[in-house]
Design a protein around this motif. Sequence first.
Motif, PDB file in Angstrom:
ATOM      1  N   VAL A 166      20.911  -0.377  -8.313  1.00  0.00           N
ATOM      2  CA  VAL A 166      19.453  -0.441  -8.296  1.00  0.00           C
ATOM      3  C   VAL A 166      19.002  -1.699  -7.568  1.00  0.00           C
ATOM      4  O   VAL A 166      19.495  -2.796  -7.832  1.00  0.00           O
ATOM      5  N   ASN A 167      18.059  -1.521  -6.614  1.00  0.00           N
ATOM      6  CA  ASN A 167      17.446  -2.662  -5.942  1.00  0.00           C
ATOM      7  C   ASN A 167      16.288  -3.126  -6.820  1.00  0.00           C
ATOM      8  O   ASN A 167      15.297  -2.422  -7.000  1.00  0.00           O
ATOM      9  N   GLU A 168      16.434  -4.304  -7.386  1.00  0.00           N
ATOM     10  CA  GLU A 168      15.455  -4.777  -8.368  1.00  0.00           C
ATOM     11  C   GLU A 168      14.062  -4.927  -7.761  1.00  0.00           C
ATOM     12  O   GLU A 168      13.056  -4.660  -8.425  1.00  0.00           O
ATOM     13  N   ALA A 169      13.990  -5.353  -6.489  1.00  0.00           N
ATOM     14  CA  ALA A 169      12.681  -5.524  -5.852  1.00  0.00           C
ATOM     15  C   ALA A 169      11.984  -4.175  -5.683  1.00  0.00           C
ATOM     16  O   ALA A 169      10.794  -4.031  -5.997  1.00  0.00           O
ATOM     17  N   ASP A 170      12.738  -3.181  -5.195  1.00  0.00           N
ATOM     18  CA  ASP A 170      12.157  -1.846  -5.020  1.00  0.00           C
ATOM     19  C   ASP A 170      11.732  -1.264  -6.364  1.00  0.00           C
ATOM     20  O   ASP A 170      10.696  -0.603  -6.472  1.00  0.00           O
ATOM     21  N   GLN A 171      12.545  -1.510  -7.393  1.00  0.00           N
ATOM     22  CA  GLN A 171      12.219  -0.984  -8.717  1.00  0.00           C
ATOM     23  C   GLN A 171      10.949  -1.625  -9.260  1.00  0.00           C
ATOM     24  O   GLN A 171      10.101  -0.955  -9.860  1.00  0.00           O
ATOM     25  N   ALA A 172      10.784  -2.926  -9.000  1.00  0.00           N
ATOM     26  CA  ALA A 172       9.573  -3.616  -9.470  1.00  0.00           C
ATOM     27  C   ALA A 172       8.336  -3.067  -8.764  1.00  0.00           C
ATOM     28  O   ALA A 172       7.291  -2.858  -9.391  1.00  0.00           O
ATOM     29  N   LEU A 173       8.436  -2.823  -7.460  1.00  0.00           N
ATOM     30  CA  LEU A 173       7.317  -2.243  -6.729  1.00  0.00           C
ATOM     31  C   LEU A 173       6.950  -0.876  -7.280  1.00  0.00           C
ATOM     32  O   LEU A 173       5.770  -0.553  -7.475  1.00  0.00           O
ATOM     33  N   GLN A 174       7.980  -0.060  -7.529  1.00  0.00           N
ATOM     34  CA  GLN A 174       7.731   1.276  -8.069  1.00  0.00           C
ATOM     35  C   GLN A 174       7.125   1.202  -9.465  1.00  0.00           C
ATOM     36  O   GLN A 174       6.248   1.999  -9.805  1.00  0.00           O
ATOM     37  N   ASP A 175       7.561   0.242 -10.257  1.00  0.00           N
ATOM     38  CA  ASP A 175       6.983   0.060 -11.591  1.00  0.00           C
ATOM     39  C   ASP A 175       5.488  -0.263 -11.478  1.00  0.00           C
ATOM     40  O   ASP A 175       4.679   0.216 -12.282  1.00  0.00           O
ATOM     41  N   GLY A 176       5.143  -1.082 -10.458  1.00  0.00           N
ATOM     42  CA  GLY A 176       3.737  -1.418 -10.260  1.00  0.00           C
ATOM     43  C   GLY A 176       2.908  -0.209  -9.877  1.00  0.00           C
ATOM     44  O   GLY A 176       1.775  -0.042 -10.351  1.00  0.00           O
ATOM     45  N   VAL A 177       3.461   0.641  -9.025  1.00  0.00           N
ATOM     46  CA  VAL A 177       2.764   1.874  -8.642  1.00  0.00           C
ATOM     47  C   VAL A 177       2.553   2.756  -9.863  1.00  0.00           C
ATOM     48  O   VAL A 177       1.464   3.301 -10.092  1.00  0.00           O
ATOM     49  N   ARG A 183       5.534  -6.348  -9.155  1.00  0.00           N
ATOM     50  CA  ARG A 183       4.865  -5.210  -9.792  1.00  0.00           C
ATOM     51  C   ARG A 183       3.389  -5.174  -9.376  1.00  0.00           C
ATOM     52  O   ARG A 183       2.834  -4.103  -9.121  1.00  0.00           O
ATOM     53  N   ALA A 184       2.767  -6.335  -9.296  1.00  0.00           N
ATOM     54  CA  ALA A 184       1.378  -6.405  -8.848  1.00  0.00           C
ATOM     55  C   ALA A 184       1.251  -5.907  -7.417  1.00  0.00           C
ATOM     56  O   ALA A 184       0.301  -5.209  -7.069  1.00  0.00           O
ATOM     57  N   MET A 185       2.229  -6.244  -6.568  1.00  0.00           N
ATOM     58  CA  MET A 185       2.195  -5.778  -5.180  1.00  0.00           C
ATOM     59  C   MET A 185       2.260  -4.257  -5.130  1.00  0.00           C
ATOM     60  O   MET A 185       1.555  -3.617  -4.340  1.00  0.00           O
ATOM     61  N   GLY A 186       3.093  -3.649  -5.974  1.00  0.00           N
ATOM     62  CA  GLY A 186       3.147  -2.194  -6.040  1.00  0.00           C
ATOM     63  C   GLY A 186       1.815  -1.607  -6.478  1.00  0.00           C
ATOM     64  O   GLY A 186       1.353  -0.590  -5.950  1.00  0.00           O
ATOM     65  N   CYS A 187       1.177  -2.272  -7.428  1.00  0.00           N
ATOM     66  CA  CYS A 187      -0.150  -1.845  -7.898  1.00  0.00           C
ATOM     67  C   CYS A 187      -1.171  -1.938  -6.764  1.00  0.00           C
ATOM     68  O   CYS A 187      -1.963  -1.017  -6.545  1.00  0.00           O
ATOM     69  N   HIS A 188      -1.143  -3.041  -6.024  1.00  0.00           N
ATOM     70  CA  HIS A 188      -2.061  -3.210  -4.895  1.00  0.00           C
ATOM     71  C   HIS A 188      -1.846  -2.104  -3.857  1.00  0.00           C
ATOM     72  O   HIS A 188      -2.803  -1.575  -3.284  1.00  0.00           O
ATOM     73  N   ARG A 189      -0.602  -1.779  -3.590  1.00  0.00           N
ATOM     74  CA  ARG A 189      -0.312  -0.725  -2.613  1.00  0.00           C
ATOM     75  C   ARG A 189      -0.901   0.609  -3.061  1.00  0.00           C
ATOM     76  O   ARG A 189      -1.413   1.378  -2.249  1.00  0.00           O
ATOM     77  N   TYR A 190      -0.805   0.869  -4.350  1.00  0.00           N
ATOM     78  CA  TYR A 190      -1.353   2.122  -4.866  1.00  0.00           C
ATOM     79  C   TYR A 190      -2.871   2.157  -4.683  1.00  0.00           C
ATOM     80  O   TYR A 190      -3.434   3.167  -4.234  1.00  0.00           O
ATOM     81  N   VAL A 191      -3.555   1.058  -5.019  1.00  0.00           N
ATOM     82  CA  VAL A 191      -5.006   1.005  -4.891  1.00  0.00           C
ATOM     83  C   VAL A 191      -5.416   1.190  -3.436  1.00  0.00           C
ATOM     84  O   VAL A 191      -6.342   1.950  -3.118  1.00  0.00           O
ATOM     85  N   THR A 192      -4.712   0.530  -2.521  1.00  0.00           N
ATOM     86  CA  THR A 192      -5.023   0.649  -1.094  1.00  0.00           C
ATOM     87  C   THR A 192      -4.859   2.091  -0.620  1.00  0.00           C
ATOM     88  O   THR A 192      -5.664   2.596   0.169  1.00  0.00           O
ATOM     89  N   ALA A 193      -3.816   2.759  -1.109  1.00  0.00           N
ATOM     90  CA  ALA A 193      -3.545   4.138  -0.684  1.00  0.00           C
ATOM     91  C   ALA A 193      -4.641   5.100  -1.121  1.00  0.00           C
ATOM     92  O   ALA A 193      -4.788   6.182  -0.535  1.00  0.00           O
ATOM     93  N   GLN A 194      -5.432   4.725  -2.134  1.00  0.00           N
ATOM     94  CA  GLN A 194      -6.497   5.605  -2.613  1.00  0.00           C
ATOM     95  C   GLN A 194      -7.783   5.482  -1.791  1.00  0.00           C
ATOM     96  O   GLN A 194      -8.705   6.267  -1.958  1.00  0.00           O
TER      97      GLN A 194
END
Length: 289
Positions: free
Chosen positions: A48-59, A82-93
């Motif tokens: 598991v890539n911890e960085a990728d997992q954290a991004l996905q957790d944020g999404v 995790r916050a960066m993943g959350c930001h990516r999700y908001v931007t995608a909307q």
Amino acid sequence: MSGRIVRGLAWSGVALALLATGWHLLGKVDYDTQPSAEVPSLSTVLPVNEADQALQDGVQWAQAHNTTQHRDCKDALGNSLRAMGCHRYVTAQKVVPPLVKDGLTLPRTRDCIAAVHAHYDPSLQDAAEQGNPRVVSVWTVRVVDPLVRQCNNIDNLRILRDVHEPLGRLNTMLAQVRAGQSLSEADLVTLRREYPEVELFRDNPMRTTYLTTAQNLFDLMGGRQQVFPMALPGAARDGQCAALAQQMAELKKAYHQNLNTQSASQNQLLADWARTEETLQKVGCPTLH
């Protein structure tokens, strides 16, 4: 010397023989083909890539909380991955209309500028919400402003047809009214078609002259309502025009969808179409493209 050479060749021959024997024996080693307690099988799952997992957790967090604001990501998750993943999700909307690639195909500079801002403003607003003012500044200067300047070419090309020539006709109408003559129905149709187009033209001295001359004409005729009798006052007219434009679009769609229906239905659609066009003119709405 020759003896040393002979002995060296002999030892080389022995070494090659030993190497060949080793490879032969290695090929006969019986390796386990099934995992056992002593020889477990290697994992087939990628680590598991911890960085990728954290991004996905944020999404996933943003999805679970129906997050639509960047500040919610920061308040809840700080500045983490995790916050960066959350930001990516908001931007995608964000809803970003496509950019019209050839702005000069639009009918007016105002339409072109509106299309540019409709495309870029959501992204610039998104960057501002994330606290990236430099991104907003750079994109505005390098991308948005040059496109807006290019939009000005539309009105530069149409000024002769849509302002200069109408101004000549308007001056003729004003002279007629000053001489005590009434405008013909053809004059009124021309004025109703041309005045809204000049209104939508970008700021220009010739536009200012036209609008001032038109106001003089309206005053002599007893008010603007003499030319645009169905217009609501002030900004309410914009709402009228928007509703009529929608009505016209629906009529056109219905007409083309029912080309093979009974002629009575088609005739009714055509009558409604003509009546709506007349209303558009008497309200003072710009020409639909």
